[in-house]
Design a protein around this motif. Structure first.
Motif, short mmCIF file in Angstrom:
data_model
loop_
_atom_site.label_atom_id
_atom_site.label_comp_id
_atom_site.label_asym_id
_atom_site.label_seq_id
_atom_site.Cartn_x
_atom_site.Cartn_y
_atom_site.Cartn_z
N PRO A 119 0.81 -1.22 0.00
CA PRO A 119 0.00 0.00 0.00
C PRO A 119 0.84 1.28 0.00
O PRO A 119 0.44 2.29 -0.56
CB PRO A 119 -0.80 -0.13 1.31
N LYS A 120 2.02 1.21 0.65
CA LYS A 120 2.88 2.40 0.69
C LYS A 120 3.39 2.77 -0.70
O LYS A 120 3.53 3.96 -1.04
CB LYS A 120 4.07 2.12 1.63
N LEU A 121 3.65 1.76 -1.52
CA LEU A 121 4.18 2.01 -2.87
C LEU A 121 3.09 2.10 -3.93
O LEU A 121 3.24 2.84 -4.92
CB LEU A 121 5.17 0.90 -3.26
N MET A 122 1.99 1.36 -3.75
CA MET A 122 0.97 1.27 -4.79
C MET A 122 -0.36 1.92 -4.40
O MET A 122 -1.19 2.19 -5.26
CB MET A 122 0.68 -0.21 -5.12
N GLY A 123 -0.55 2.13 -3.12
CA GLY A 123 -1.84 2.57 -2.64
C GLY A 123 -2.72 1.36 -2.34
O GLY A 123 -2.50 0.28 -2.88
N VAL A 124 -3.71 1.54 -1.47
CA VAL A 124 -4.56 0.43 -1.05
C VAL A 124 -5.34 -0.15 -2.21
O VAL A 124 -5.43 -1.38 -2.39
CB VAL A 124 -5.51 0.89 0.07
N GLU A 125 -5.93 0.72 -3.05
CA GLU A 125 -6.78 0.24 -4.15
C GLU A 125 -5.98 -0.59 -5.16
O GLU A 125 -6.39 -1.69 -5.55
CB GLU A 125 -7.45 1.42 -4.85
N LYS A 126 -4.82 -0.09 -5.57
CA LYS A 126 -4.00 -0.82 -6.54
C LYS A 126 -3.44 -2.11 -5.93
O LYS A 126 -3.23 -3.09 -6.65
CB LYS A 126 -2.87 0.07 -7.06
N SER A 127 -3.20 -2.09 -4.62
CA SER A 127 -2.74 -3.31 -3.96
C SER A 127 -3.80 -4.39 -4.06
O SER A 127 -3.50 -5.56 -4.30
CB SER A 127 -2.42 -3.02 -2.48
N GLY A 128 -5.07 -3.99 -3.90
CA GLY A 128 -6.18 -4.94 -4.03
C GLY A 128 -6.28 -5.50 -5.44
O GLY A 128 -6.53 -6.69 -5.63
#
Length: 349
Positions: free
Chosen positions: A303-312
């Protein structure tokens, strides 16, 4: 220094394994006790009943594994009583037993018997427990909570916790060699030992932990470079044990090289997916460990690198890839592994 010590422990474990391999094949043959394994549900079931059956399957396998682990690490008298208690504390603390279940399901998938894979399943959980103890030490992640309970070194002290790590690694190797049915050819037992040794050493956990420690506080202006570093950490630190679990199940179950590599690829996807989901911001109660610990220590997370949404989105992609690697197998036998992937991507704790 910690990494050098971990490497030494790995070499000790391999040496012990070679000793036990020698003695194992001089023992009289024995009839392995057959453990009844439950077939996956049929295609005629609804999605809801299928999911319910899978959760029941997990509970049943977890009980079988817990019983086998309890028997594999009996409490003994002093002077090693405290060390055994420390080993049992983390090993029997709870958890879903995903790695042992993966090992048993992989064995069944390639046509093997569940009882054949149980020693390997227990061994991988011993290694997993040792990695949790080591991960929580003050010189590593410095955690005081694990699965909602005080970490091992908080209960027994750092010195005993470190010895418990050594004991679990050595016992894991010993257990595979000593307890695997003699129906499994010696080269396959040795191959399983090498697989688990690789997973715990500088080609697996040790490398991942070293990269994790090195990444603390580092600034990655280029997110792509940061993701490469993060992927390296979790391929070695998280996915390595899941790979070893699936691969050892395939090996002792008599799988072909092609089947074993398909299982490896599947498990690597599941391992990365496991970490992505784990990294998504959750409360202490959900994860059973200190809340936002990785953020406090400035560790890299998805999430720190991609954000929560993109991590999902990435986790969903890994799930699809994991399922793709199982397409060549019988769909009924692959059902537990397919639902395991879905469980990991949707898990809340």
């Amino acid at each position: 220094m910690e990494n050098q010590e971990a490497l030494v422990y790995t070499f000790i474990s391999i040496f012990i394994s070679l000793q036990f391999l020698f003695w194992r094949f001089l023992r009289p043959r024995f009839n392995a006790r057959q453990t009844r394994h439950l077939d996956p549900p049929s295609h005629t079931m609804t999605a809801e009943s299928y999911e319910s059956e899978f959760l029941s399957y997990m509970i049943r396998k977890s009980k079988l594994v817990n019983k086998a682990l309890d028997e594999a690490v009996p409490v003994c008298q002093t002077p090693v009583l405290k060390i055994r208690e420390a080993m049992r504390y983390t090993l029997l603390l709870g958890g879903k037993r995903i790695r042992p279940m993966l090992c048993l399901a992989a064995c069944n998938l390639v046509g093997g018997k569940e009882s054949t894979a149980m020693p390997a399943a227990c061994a991988i959980e011993m290694i997993h427990a040792s990695s949790l103890i080591q991960d929580d030490l003050p010189c590593m992640d410095d955690d005081s909570l694990r699965r909602g309970k005080p970490t091992n070194h908080k209960v027994f002290g750092e010195n005993i916790a470190i010895l418990a790590v050594d004991g679990l690694i050595a016992l894991a190797i010993k257990h595979i060699v000593e307890s695997t049915s003699l129906d499994v050819p010696p080269p396959r037992v040795l191959r399983a030992v090498l697989e688990i040794s690789k997973a715990v050493g500088t080609e697996g956990l040790v490398a991942g932990q070293a990269a994790d420690l090195a990444g603390e506080g580092m600034n990655f202006d280029n997110n792509e470079v940061g993701l490469e570093h993060l992927e390296f950490i979790h391929i070695h630190k998280t996915a390595a044990l899941l790979e070893a679990a699936a691969v050892m199940g395939g090996i002792v179950g008599g799988g072909s090289d092609e089947e074993i590599e398909s299982l490896r690829s599947y498990a690597r996807c599941v391992g990365l997916m496991f970490q992505v989901v784990d990294d998504v911001t959750k409360s202490s109660e959900e994860l059973g460990k200190t809340a936002r610990k990785d953020l406090i220590s400035e560790k890299l997370t998805y999430p720190k690198l991609m954000g929560v949404e993109k991590s999902g989105v990435y986790a969903d992609k890994l799930n699809r890839e994991a399922r793709e690697h199982l397409k060549t197998f019988d769909s009924d036998k692959a059902a537990p592994l397919l639902f395991l992937a879905d469980y990991v991507v949707n898990r809340q704790n």
